[in-house]
Motif scaffolding. Structure first.
Motif: not given
Length: 449
Positions: A34-48
């Motif tokens: 869930x990239x949308x949720x990850x962006x809201x907590x600063x975890x969207x830049x994690x690699x797979x």
């Protein structure tokens, strides 16, 4: 935003949780991120690969708590008190701030056995995880305060289950939500007559989930806030046509956010007796009884707080629920119908008319809300809707119908479609219908929001 780890839960002390090791899985295959949720907590830049390490193998996030914590709680399950429960196949993995500054939790489902697993294997079926993704995405798009499915990873085990063909595939899920403190967390402390623990937990919830300091009236203030938040949730469930299925007191979050989806259903029509769980023979948690069920659970919070507060102010706080529910179900229905509110009296009359017409006509709910958005009912909505049509003339749309979604068909999530989405995954590992449905739900959410 930057990832902002927190460890607020340790303020409560180790009497509130048990450190547990995560299960070691044979494989980790990413199925939903869930990239949308990850962006809201600063975890969207994690690699797979980093994502799999943190949310499949549960390596600690930088600055977060070093070990998963299985939370302790009790609860009423179908009105029967059970002191033998707690996090049985999940744990609190990490806490952080979101972009609005709120304290958020990453909690798991299917992450292995804990001291509260009893006879369970601590695992989650892949189908159960798929169903939870679909539920949370749909509810979020329909304006319901819900946890969000953050991650779903297939784990390569064969599970035996009595309610679906076995062996079946396994998964581990991570959810993001505004806390995992339940009414049942308070019930456990009351059960042990732990006044100091109740005081501490009350202050924790007021501070972290309501932004308030704990004063002399902390218990009744908390109860009033929880009554209002849960009344809002009940109203949102009704407007969404959603049946949670298991509204036990251990499944009611004191932040007023719905979570933990097992035998959920969306109702096809406005049928108060419609149930989600095959084992809910008495219809305790039927569609039309959900406000009553949630109110009953809030009463159990009041009963727990009686250990540290006088009865009269708690009764007064409980009185917040009924008017809050009427206000919130009206607001949620107006929102879904795409209308600007007018006066409380006009708005309530409109919603009562809509409920009566839907009940009498058995019209498909999703089609009705699709057609009525903005206040213009098509002519084929005949006699049961005559009064509603007259009342709608006084209303203005809150949003135009120029989004491409309104040129298509209503997005639904009835049980037959859930099964149709799962079938190709089970048969040939084909996720195309699942991915297409997530995209369609999000398109609907854009049109409604």
């Amino acid at each position: 935003m930057l990832f902002t780890p927190q460890q607020a839960i340790v303020e409560l002390g180790d009497a509130f949780y048990d450190p547990v090791p995560p299960a070691v899985f044979p494989q980790t295959v990413l199925r939903f991120r869930n990239q949308r949720a990850a962006a809201q907590v600063g975890l969207d830049t994690l690699s797979d690969e980093a994502w799999l390490s943190h949310f499949g193998r549960f390596e600690p996030l930088p600055g977060a708590q070093p070990q998963p914590l299985a939370l302790r709680y009790h609860g009423h399950q179908f009105r029967v008190y059970n002191p033998e429960i707690g996090d049985g196949r999940g744990f609190l993995f990490a806490q952080m701030r979101d972009q609005a500054g709120r304290l958020m939790d990453l909690g798991t489902k299917g992450s292995g056995q804990t001291p509260y697993s009893r006879f369970g294997d601590g695992r989650l079926t892949l189908k159960g995880g798929v169903r939870e993704v679909l539920a949370t995405e749909m509810l979020g798009a329909l304006g319901v305060e819900t946890s969000r499915t953050f991650s779903l990873i297939e784990t390569g085990e064969e599970l035996q289950r009595g309610d679906e063909p076995s062996p079946t595939r396994s998964a581990v899920m991570v959810r993001l939500n505004h806390g995992h403190i339940r009414i049942g967390t308070f019930q456990r402390l009351a059960y042990f007559k732990d006044e100091e623990g109740l005081d501490r937990l009350t202050a924790y919830v007021l501070r972290h989930y309501y932004g308030e300091a704990a004063g002399d009236d902390a218990p009744q203030r908390l109860l009033a806030l929880v009554a209002e938040r849960t009344a809002r949730l009940a109203g949102q469930f009704m407007a969404a046509g959603f049946v949670h299925g298991v509204l036990n007191s251990d499944n009611i979050n004191v932040s007023g956010e719905s979570f933990d989806y097992g035998p959920w259903r969306f109702a096809q029509s406005w049928d108060p007796g419609f149930t989600a769980a095959y084992f809910d023979h008495a219809g305790l948690y039927a569609f039309g009884r959900q406000p009553e069920a949630i109110f009953w659970d809030v009463m159990q919070l009041a009963s727990s707080l009686r250990l540290i507060a006088e009865e009269a102010p708690l009764i007064e706080a409980m009185d917040y629920f009924a008017p809050a529910y009427q206000r919130e179900v009206t607001a949620a229905m107006l929102w879904r119908m795409g209308l600007k509110p007018r006066s409380p009296e006009q708005d309530r009359a409109l919603i009562q008319s809509a409920e009566s017409a839907l009940s009498a006509s058995h019209a498909p709910l999703d089609q009705f809300f699709f057609d009525a958005f903005g206040g213009q009912l098509p002519e084929d909505y005949d006699e049961p809707f005559a009064q509603l049509r007259r009342l709608l003339t006084a209303y203005e749309p809150r949003k135009s119908r120029d989004h491409p979604y309104w040129a298509t068909e209503p997005c639904s999530m009835l049980i037959d479609e859930v099964e149709a989405i799962w079938a190709p995954i089970a048969e040939r590992d084909d996720w195309s219908l699942f991915n297409a449905k997530i995209a369609a739900i999000r398109t609907m959410g854009e049109a409604l929001s």
